[in-house]
Design a protein around this motif. Structure first.
Motif, PDB file in Angstrom:
ATOM      1  N   TYR A 297       7.230   0.498  28.847  1.00  0.00           N
ATOM      2  CA  TYR A 297       6.984   0.346  29.887  1.00  0.00           C
ATOM      3  C   TYR A 297       7.662   1.556  31.089  1.00  0.00           C
ATOM      4  N   ASP A 298       7.825   2.744  29.797  1.00  0.00           N
ATOM      5  CA  ASP A 298       7.848   4.112  30.072  1.00  0.00           C
ATOM      6  C   ASP A 298       6.786   5.091  29.972  1.00  0.00           C
ATOM      7  N   ASP A 299       6.110   4.783  29.561  1.00  0.00           N
ATOM      8  CA  ASP A 299       4.556   5.745  28.899  1.00  0.00           C
ATOM      9  C   ASP A 299       3.491   5.497  29.588  1.00  0.00           C
TER      10      ASP A 299
ATOM     11  N   ARG B  42       8.200   0.370  22.096  1.00  0.00           N
ATOM     12  CA  ARG B  42       8.439   2.012  22.732  1.00  0.00           C
ATOM     13  C   ARG B  42       9.020   2.979  22.142  1.00  0.00           C
TER      14      ARG B  42
END
Length: 293
Positions: free
Chosen positions: A148-150, A182
């Motif tokens: 979700y952060d990439d 992650r």
């Protein structure tokens, strides 16, 4: 041309590259799911992502001749239905005559190189749907890791959705292998909690304009007891991902045995844990896995 030996592969490739297409055209095929309703597939697509290590050795899978010997032995064992690999390995196996009456599954995206900064922007650098159809292979496989952060995960997700559409257009099954991932200390880590596996199933099941030809290739959740409700997230057929055993082969077998009882689970796809078992006995490892089905 009849099947050849491993030592002759390079000469045939250099002098008769057309032999690969000829071997593919005459290969005897079989239905995806046979009379047992189960699938046992050996996986060998790790090298194309630069992931050559297993069992503590970083280059264990680097010797192609040895890998092919292990693969041909595994494919010869009763109950083994087929193999998952990239073009270089599948073409070697074609020339060796090891794919007759076997399920041949082409690995489609290998661009997310192991350890690379772009690992989660996992481009489709392997088989296309049209290649799988042209070669008369039986299925494709796509890896979908979502962080979700990439932002790279979104590119992979879109490309996977289009691959689902293209495989369905050829009426060929595609096995989608989803993870919620992650970075931990810079390394991509897959979250195997029941909640994360459930979310990955829900996302993967909805990709593309149809799910008619989509299968899921799933890990066993961190707590195997959670798999019963995790597997209820989708009605799509499932095969279990073998993965690394971290030295606990017996523990891995027990996890697989339990999950294989679930109604949507149709089989097992395992690679390094069977091809490079700690005791070196490939035949015994494969036979034990087949016995779980």
């Amino acid at each position: 041309m009849s099947s050849i030996s491993i030592r002759d592969l390079s000469a045939v490739r250099a002098g008769h590259p057309e032999a690969i297409a000829e071997a593919a055209a005459r290969r005897a095929r079989r239905p995806l799911v046979g009379g047992s309703g189960r699938l046992m597939i050996v996986a060998a697509d790790h090298p194309a992502r630069g992931a050559l290590g297993t069992g503590g050795s970083p280059l264990a899978m680097a010797n192609r001749g040895e890998l092919l010997e292990r693969l041909t032995l595994a494919l010869s064992r009763p109950g083994v239905d087929g193999v998952l690999a990239t073009a270089d390995i599948l073409e070697d196996l074609l020339l060796l005559g090891a794919l007759e009456d076997k399920i041949v599954m082409g690995s489609m995206n290998r661009g997310g190189l192991y350890g690379a900064r772009f690992e989660l922007d996992d481009r489709f650098t392997g088989y296309r749907a049209q290649d799988i159809a042209r070669l008369r292979f039986d299925a494709g496989k796509a890896l979908l890791r979502i962080d979700y952060d990439d932002p790279g995960s979104l590119s992979t997700m879109v490309a996977t959705a289009r691959a689902v559409d293209e495989m369905a257009g050829q009426r060929l099954p595609v096995f989608v292998e989803p993870f919620i991932s992650r970075r931990v200390g810079g390394a991509v880590t897959n979250d195997l909690s029941a909640e994360a596996v459930t979310r990955s199933i829900a996302i993967a099941s909805g990709l593309g304009g149809t799910s008619a030809y989509t299968w899921l290739k799933l890990p066993v959740a961190e707590n195997p007891d959670d798999m019963a409700w995790v597997a209820e997230t989708s009605t799509l057929p499932v095969v279990l991902l073998g993965g690394e055993t971290n030295g606990d082969q017996d523990g891995a077998y027990e996890k697989w045995r339990s999950a294989l009882r679930l109604p949507t689970v149709r089989g097992l796809v395992a690679g390094r844990s069977l091809l490079y078992p700690a005791d070196g006995d490939v035949a015994a490892a494969v036979d034990t896995a087949v016995g779980l089905l």
